[in-house]
Write an enzyme that holds these catalytic residues in place. Structure first.
Site, PDB file in Angstrom:
ATOM      1  CE  LYS A  13      46.606  39.909  24.619  1.00 23.11           C
ATOM      2  NZ  LYS A  13      46.959  40.351  23.250  1.00 23.11           N
ATOM      3  NE  ARG A  88      51.563  42.571  26.921  1.00 28.23           N
ATOM      4  CZ  ARG A  88      50.366  43.155  26.695  1.00 28.23           C
ATOM      5  NH1 ARG A  88      49.493  43.301  27.646  1.00 28.23           N
ATOM      6  NH2 ARG A  88      50.067  43.562  25.499  1.00 28.23           N
ATOM      7  NE  ARG A 156      46.047  50.262  22.516  1.00 26.39           N
ATOM      8  CZ  ARG A 156      46.181  49.052  23.047  1.00 26.39           C
ATOM      9  NH1 ARG A 156      45.105  48.350  23.396  1.00 26.39           N
ATOM     10  NH2 ARG A 156      47.379  48.536  23.227  1.00 26.39           N
TER      11      ARG A 156
END
Ligand code: ADP
Ligand code: AMP
Length: 211
Positions: A13, A88, A156
């Site tokens: 995305k 979401r 991350r």
């Protein structure tokens, strides 16, 4: 044009949002980027979000709707926006719809990036991101420099295996119902096979958008 990008973590995305934003001349709004900046800056919002993000859980809807309200009423999104990972849960989809209706706007298109779990796990286990501009990379080591802005690439925390497993489960239970929610409202959700080279996925997305 307001475009919502849906899809599991690692589906691409962010990668596609950057490309579509450049191509369409409207900004990318990634709630994950907004939240990571808030964590880095130590703001109240960041302090509230951090523990959820580290575990791979969703931050509360109230926090996301606050961000969306600020962003969607700002002059920067006057011509539209590409919403990357910003919707979401079903309450978020409802809240976004309501706030857009109040300013005479609506979601114009929903794109769903589809990739199977094995490929997602592979992508996330090799992802590094620029700590400054958040651009994601594959096959570039932490500590090296971002080719876009010169920032440092980092891993991350929520790309560690336990958090990834949780994020995939959270996607299935809390985010996947958003697809049906848009479908029930006669919104044509365009499913894009995103297990293909990056350029090809961009071409598929642009085709769906009629560009
Ligand atoms: P998301 O924003 O959906 O979590 P990203 O855009 O950050 O996904 O992509 C996840 C990882 O997969 C990144 O390391 C990115 O470079 C890589 N990636 C993105 N698109 C593709 C693709 N079409 N094929 C292979 N790898 C990809
Ligand atoms: P992302 O960068 O899109 O992968 O998002 C990273 C993390 O930020 C997610 O795992 C969540 O903890 C949080 N987050 C980002 N967007 C949302 C959202 N719309 N709703 C809830 N949590 C979010």
């Amino acid at each position: 044009m307001i475009i919502v990008l849906l899809g599991p973590p690692g589906a691409g995305k962010g990668t596609q949002a950057d490309r579509l934003a450049a191509r369409l001349g409207i900004p990318k709004i990634a709630t994950g980027d907004v939240l990571r900046a808030a964590v880095r800056d130590g703001t109240r919002r960041g302090l509230e979000a951090k523990s959820y993000m580290d575990r791979g859980d969703l931050v509360p809807d109230s926090v996301i709707l606050g961000i969306l309200q600020e962003v969607m009423t700002s002059p920067a999104t006057k011509k539209g926006a590409i919403l990357d990972g910003a919707v979401r849960t079903v309450p978020q989809a409802e809240g976004l719809g309501t706030m857009l209706a109040e300013i005479g706007k609506k979601v114009d298109k929903v794109l769903l990036f589809d990739v199977d779990d094995d490929e997602l796990v592979k992508r996330l286990s090799t992802r590094t991101v620029c700590e400054r501009c958040q651009t994601p990379y594959t096959g570039r080591d932490p500590g090296t420099s971002c080719t876009k802005c010169g920032g440092t690439l980092v891993r991350r925390k929520d790309d560690e295996p336990d958090a990834v497993r949780n994020r995939l489960e959270v996607y299935r239970t809390q985010t996947a119902p958003v697809i049906g929610w848009y479908g029930d409202r006669k919104m044509n959700v365009a499913r894009i096979d995103a297990d293909a080279p990056v350029d090809e996925v961009t071409a598929r997305a642009l085709q769906v958008l009629g560009k």
